[in-house]
Design a protein around this motif. Structure first.
Motif, PDB file in Angstrom:
ATOM      1  N   ARG A 269      41.799  99.760  21.570  1.00 40.42           N
ATOM      2  CA  ARG A 269      40.933 101.365  21.663  1.00 40.42           C
ATOM      3  C   ARG A 269      42.058 102.035  22.488  1.00 40.42           C
ATOM      4  NH1 ARG A 269      35.141 100.891  24.645  1.00 40.42           N
ATOM      5  NH2 ARG A 269      34.936 100.043  22.627  1.00 40.42           N
ATOM      6  N   HIS A 270      42.792 101.451  23.359  1.00 38.10           N
ATOM      7  CA  HIS A 270      43.734 102.546  23.928  1.00 38.10           C
ATOM      8  C   HIS A 270      44.853 103.215  23.054  1.00 38.10           C
ATOM      9  CE1 HIS A 270      46.009  98.592  23.968  1.00 38.10           C
ATOM     10  NE2 HIS A 270      47.048  99.498  24.006  1.00 38.10           N
ATOM     11  N   GLU A 271      45.135 102.562  21.705  1.00 37.94           N
ATOM     12  CA  GLU A 271      45.820 102.996  20.754  1.00 37.94           C
ATOM     13  C   GLU A 271      45.288 104.434  19.941  1.00 37.94           C
ATOM     14  OE1 GLU A 271      48.074  98.537  20.193  1.00 37.94           O
ATOM     15  OE2 GLU A 271      46.920  99.684  18.397  1.00 37.94           O
ATOM     16  N   LEU A 272      43.836 104.317  19.997  1.00 36.34           N
ATOM     17  CA  LEU A 272      43.358 105.386  19.147  1.00 36.34           C
ATOM     18  C   LEU A 272      43.677 106.669  19.362  1.00 36.34           C
ATOM     19  CD1 LEU A 272      39.760 103.888  18.812  1.00 36.34           C
ATOM     20  CD2 LEU A 272      41.656 103.471  17.256  1.00 36.34           C
ATOM     21  N   LEU A 273      43.826 107.395  20.486  1.00 38.36           N
ATOM     22  CA  LEU A 273      44.191 108.589  20.684  1.00 38.36           C
ATOM     23  C   LEU A 273      45.478 108.987  20.481  1.00 38.36           C
ATOM     24  CD1 LEU A 273      43.416 111.411  21.826  1.00 38.36           C
ATOM     25  CD2 LEU A 273      43.927 110.624  23.931  1.00 38.36           C
ATOM     26  N   PRO A 274      46.563 108.014  20.797  1.00 38.45           N
ATOM     27  CA  PRO A 274      47.963 108.366  20.558  1.00 38.45           C
ATOM     28  C   PRO A 274      48.369 108.375  19.194  1.00 38.45           C
ATOM     29  CG  PRO A 274      47.689 106.447  21.863  1.00 38.45           C
ATOM     30  CD  PRO A 274      46.515 107.149  22.194  1.00 38.45           C
ATOM     31  N   ALA A 275      47.641 107.322  18.635  1.00 39.63           N
ATOM     32  CA  ALA A 275      47.516 107.100  17.025  1.00 39.63           C
ATOM     33  C   ALA A 275      47.310 108.541  16.287  1.00 39.63           C
ATOM     34  CB  ALA A 275      47.225 105.982  16.449  1.00 39.63           C
ATOM     35  N   PHE A 276      45.964 108.797  16.690  1.00 31.00           N
ATOM     36  CA  PHE A 276      45.521 110.171  16.029  1.00 31.00           C
ATOM     37  C   PHE A 276      46.394 111.216  16.282  1.00 31.00           C
ATOM     38  CE2 PHE A 276      43.014 114.135  16.592  1.00 31.00           C
ATOM     39  CZ  PHE A 276      42.549 113.972  15.286  1.00 31.00           C
TER      40      PHE A 276
ATOM     41  N   PRO B 100      54.303 107.414   7.973  1.00 26.73           N
ATOM     42  CA  PRO B 100      55.419 106.936   8.668  1.00 26.73           C
ATOM     43  C   PRO B 100      56.239 106.160   8.017  1.00 26.73           C
ATOM     44  CG  PRO B 100      53.174 107.077   9.971  1.00 26.73           C
ATOM     45  CD  PRO B 100      52.991 107.240   8.715  1.00 26.73           C
ATOM     46  N   MET B 101      57.565 106.188   8.339  1.00 25.94           N
ATOM     47  CA  MET B 101      58.693 105.260   7.715  1.00 25.94           C
ATOM     48  C   MET B 101      58.510 103.948   8.318  1.00 25.94           C
ATOM     49  SD  MET B 101      62.697 105.796   7.804  1.00 25.94           S
ATOM     50  CE  MET B 101      62.973 107.178   6.672  1.00 25.94           C
ATOM     51  N   ILE B 102      58.582 102.917   7.378  1.00 22.67           N
ATOM     52  CA  ILE B 102      58.391 101.269   7.853  1.00 22.67           C
ATOM     53  C   ILE B 102      59.707 101.132   9.010  1.00 22.67           C
ATOM     54  CG2 ILE B 102      58.990  99.124   6.945  1.00 22.67           C
ATOM     55  CD1 ILE B 102      57.439  99.921   4.436  1.00 22.67           C
TER      56      ILE B 102
ATOM     57  N   ALA C 107      53.064 101.581  17.230  1.00 24.75           N
ATOM     58  CA  ALA C 107      53.918 101.850  16.179  1.00 24.75           C
ATOM     59  C   ALA C 107      53.280 101.287  14.728  1.00 24.75           C
ATOM     60  CB  ALA C 107      55.337 101.496  16.268  1.00 24.75           C
ATOM     61  N   ASN C 108      52.986  99.892  14.773  1.00 24.82           N
ATOM     62  CA  ASN C 108      52.433  99.246  13.404  1.00 24.82           C
ATOM     63  C   ASN C 108      51.032  99.727  13.134  1.00 24.82           C
ATOM     64  OD1 ASN C 108      54.739  97.423  13.386  1.00 24.82           O
ATOM     65  ND2 ASN C 108      54.043  96.277  14.655  1.00 24.82           N
ATOM     66  N   THR C 109      50.231 100.034  14.218  1.00 24.17           N
ATOM     67  CA  THR C 109      48.925 100.688  13.872  1.00 24.17           C
ATOM     68  C   THR C 109      49.041 102.106  13.293  1.00 24.17           C
ATOM     69  OG1 THR C 109      47.910  99.921  15.865  1.00 24.17           O
ATOM     70  CG2 THR C 109      46.932 101.652  15.050  1.00 24.17           C
ATOM     71  N   MET C 110      49.933 102.989  13.748  1.00 19.27           N
ATOM     72  CA  MET C 110      50.391 104.065  13.028  1.00 19.27           C
ATOM     73  C   MET C 110      50.743 104.014  11.656  1.00 19.27           C
ATOM     74  SD  MET C 110      52.025 106.474  15.787  1.00 19.27           S
ATOM     75  CE  MET C 110      52.371 107.938  14.870  1.00 19.27           C
ATOM     76  N   LEU C 111      51.795 102.962  11.326  1.00 16.69           N
ATOM     77  CA  LEU C 111      52.338 102.563  10.059  1.00 16.69           C
ATOM     78  C   LEU C 111      51.138 102.234   9.063  1.00 16.69           C
ATOM     79  CD1 LEU C 111      54.745 102.355   8.293  1.00 16.69           C
ATOM     80  CD2 LEU C 111      55.024  99.969   9.360  1.00 16.69           C
ATOM     81  N   GLY C 112      50.371 101.183   9.590  1.00 19.65           N
ATOM     82  CA  GLY C 112      49.377 100.679   8.597  1.00 19.65           C
ATOM     83  C   GLY C 112      48.286 102.014   8.197  1.00 19.65           C
ATOM     84  N   ALA C 113      47.851 102.478   9.212  1.00 22.24           N
ATOM     85  CA  ALA C 113      46.877 103.599   9.022  1.00 22.24           C
ATOM     86  C   ALA C 113      47.525 104.784   8.130  1.00 22.24           C
ATOM     87  CB  ALA C 113      46.220 104.370  10.501  1.00 22.24           C
ATOM     88  N   GLY C 114      48.687 105.081   8.533  1.00 21.44           N
ATOM     89  CA  GLY C 114      49.363 106.104   7.796  1.00 21.44           C
ATOM     90  C   GLY C 114      49.192 105.809   6.295  1.00 21.44           C
ATOM     91  N   ILE C 115      49.856 104.523   6.064  1.00 24.88           N
ATOM     92  CA  ILE C 115      50.081 104.343   4.574  1.00 24.88           C
ATOM     93  C   ILE C 115      48.750 104.165   3.849  1.00 24.88           C
ATOM     94  CG2 ILE C 115      50.561 102.485   3.031  1.00 24.88           C
ATOM     95  CD1 ILE C 115      52.856 101.417   4.958  1.00 24.88           C
TER      96      ILE C 115
ATOM     97  N   GLY D  92      58.166 107.759  23.023  1.00 24.97           N
ATOM     98  CA  GLY D  92      59.248 107.604  21.975  1.00 24.97           C
ATOM     99  C   GLY D  92      58.912 106.932  20.782  1.00 24.97           C
ATOM    100  N   ALA D  93      57.732 106.047  20.753  1.00 27.90           N
ATOM    101  CA  ALA D  93      57.141 105.454  19.597  1.00 27.90           C
ATOM    102  C   ALA D  93      56.453 106.658  18.826  1.00 27.90           C
ATOM    103  CB  ALA D  93      55.993 104.524  19.858  1.00 27.90           C
ATOM    104  N   LEU D  94      55.685 107.448  19.394  1.00 30.08           N
ATOM    105  CA  LEU D  94      55.154 108.293  18.572  1.00 30.08           C
ATOM    106  C   LEU D  94      56.090 109.590  17.959  1.00 30.08           C
ATOM    107  CD1 LEU D  94      52.226 109.410  21.073  1.00 30.08           C
ATOM    108  CD2 LEU D  94      52.130 108.357  19.083  1.00 30.08           C
ATOM    109  N   VAL D  95      57.378 109.708  18.751  1.00 32.13           N
ATOM    110  CA  VAL D  95      58.410 110.569  18.139  1.00 32.13           C
ATOM    111  C   VAL D  95      58.927 110.002  17.040  1.00 32.13           C
ATOM    112  CG1 VAL D  95      60.548 111.787  18.404  1.00 32.13           C
ATOM    113  CG2 VAL D  95      58.945 111.708  20.235  1.00 32.13           C
ATOM    114  N   LEU D  96      59.380 108.701  16.984  1.00 35.54           N
ATOM    115  CA  LEU D  96      60.102 108.190  15.522  1.00 35.54           C
ATOM    116  C   LEU D  96      58.897 107.942  14.424  1.00 35.54           C
ATOM    117  CD1 LEU D  96      61.839 105.165  17.422  1.00 35.54           C
ATOM    118  CD2 LEU D  96      62.914 107.321  16.311  1.00 35.54           C
ATOM    119  N   VAL D  97      57.878 107.542  14.844  1.00 36.77           N
ATOM    120  CA  VAL D  97      56.631 107.117  13.950  1.00 36.77           C
ATOM    121  C   VAL D  97      56.127 108.311  13.178  1.00 36.77           C
ATOM    122  CG1 VAL D  97      54.851 105.422  13.162  1.00 36.77           C
ATOM    123  CG2 VAL D  97      56.600 104.651  14.715  1.00 36.77           C
TER     124      VAL D  97
END
Length: 299
Positions: A212-219, A258-260, A276-284, A90-95
């Protein structure tokens, strides 16, 4: 170039102030309130009446919806194959499916594609990204969090959102021939506060401390958001005969970070907020390089 420099300076100022200047508590919510409830409606009211009907005008918002639907399909299939939880998917779909087409999209489009690109970006944002988040996005968040959502709740979110009400009014004003010059000038001054304040606020909220466990899904999520979805949008535009600034503005909006607000909703619904916050910061941060590269590739 000056608009792009303003973007970078405001973003950097926000990041520095949040870390060394001890800003007042509640400063970020106050800035966001002004941007969402005052500056953004003013910008919508100023720009949309100038947009002239074009048979291709359906494409920018449609691409934003397709990006979210594509994220839902791709993340669901990959998530099941990799054994990810319903909350992570769900987090990956939204962000990963909804772009920052206002706070980042507006200033970047203005810097790279001028006023015409910005006007089309407003259409993509209001009829596309915002409408998708306020309706389908809430449904997705509810389903993956195990909650129920009613039609009345969705209606309150959409019709209680000032930029959406401004969108309806702007359409009527455009049909009537536009604003008098005095009102247009006033809206321009108020709307011009959106870019510096929005980017300053984004800079204050930048966080990048991945586990570390967030790296793959964030990528995976950011690869869809900033590479695969805009590439698919470009191919679809070619097939549909979309060209020029219409094509460029649509693809650039699809490629935004990604949208804030999507990350905030993921947090509210308990959908892996750290991811979600990791994806947001890295994406910006990535978008500061990837969006100009996309713009060069589009010609």
């Amino acid at each position: 170039m000056s608009a792009l420099l303003l973007l970078l300076v405001c973003l950097a100022l926000g990041a520095v102030v949040s870390r060394v200047a001890r800003p007042p508590a509640g400063m970020v919510p106050a800035l966001n309130w002004w941007v969402v409830n005052i500056a953004l409606p003013a910008l919508v009211l100023q720009l949309l009446p100038r947009v002239r009907f074009d048979p291709q005008l359906w494409f920018p918002p449609a691409l934003m919806w397709l990006e979210l639907l594509g994220a839902w399909l791709v993340m669901s299939l990959l998530g099941r194959a990799l054994g990810w939880s319903r909350h992570r998917i769900g987090a990956l779909v939204l962000v990963g499916g909804i772009g920052n087409t206002s706070f980042m999209g507006y200033p970047m489009l203005q810097a790279l594609r001028g006023q015409e690109g910005l006007s089309l970006g407003v259409v993509a944002d209001q009829v596309g990204s915002f409408a998708a988040l306020a309706t389908l996005g809430i449904v997705i968040a509810s389903l993956h969090a195990g909650r129920k959502v009613t039609a009345a709740q969705l209606a309150r979110r959409v019709f209680g959102f000032p930029p959406f009400l401004a969108l309806l009014l702007a359409i009527m004003v455009g049909m009537a021939g536009g604003w008098p010059s005095m009102i247009d000038a006033m809206l321009h001054v108020i709307g011009s506060t959106l870019t510096p304040l929005a980017l300053f606020s984004v800079g204050m909220q930048l966080q990048l401390r991945p586990q570390r466990h967030e790296l793959l899904p964030a990528f995976v999520g950011l690869s869809w958001k900033m590479l695969l979805a805009p590439l698919a949008g470009l191919l679809l535009a070619r097939l549909c005969g979309i060209h020029g600034t219409m094509l460029a503005a649509s693809v650039l909006q699809a490629a935004m970070a990604p949208m804030i607000t999507a990350a905030i909703i993921a947090d509210q619904y308990g959908l892996e907020p750290p991811l979600a916050n990791t994806m947001l910061g890295a994406g910006i941060l990535l978008s500061l390089a990837t969006i100009p590269l996309w713009n060069m590739a589009l010609g």
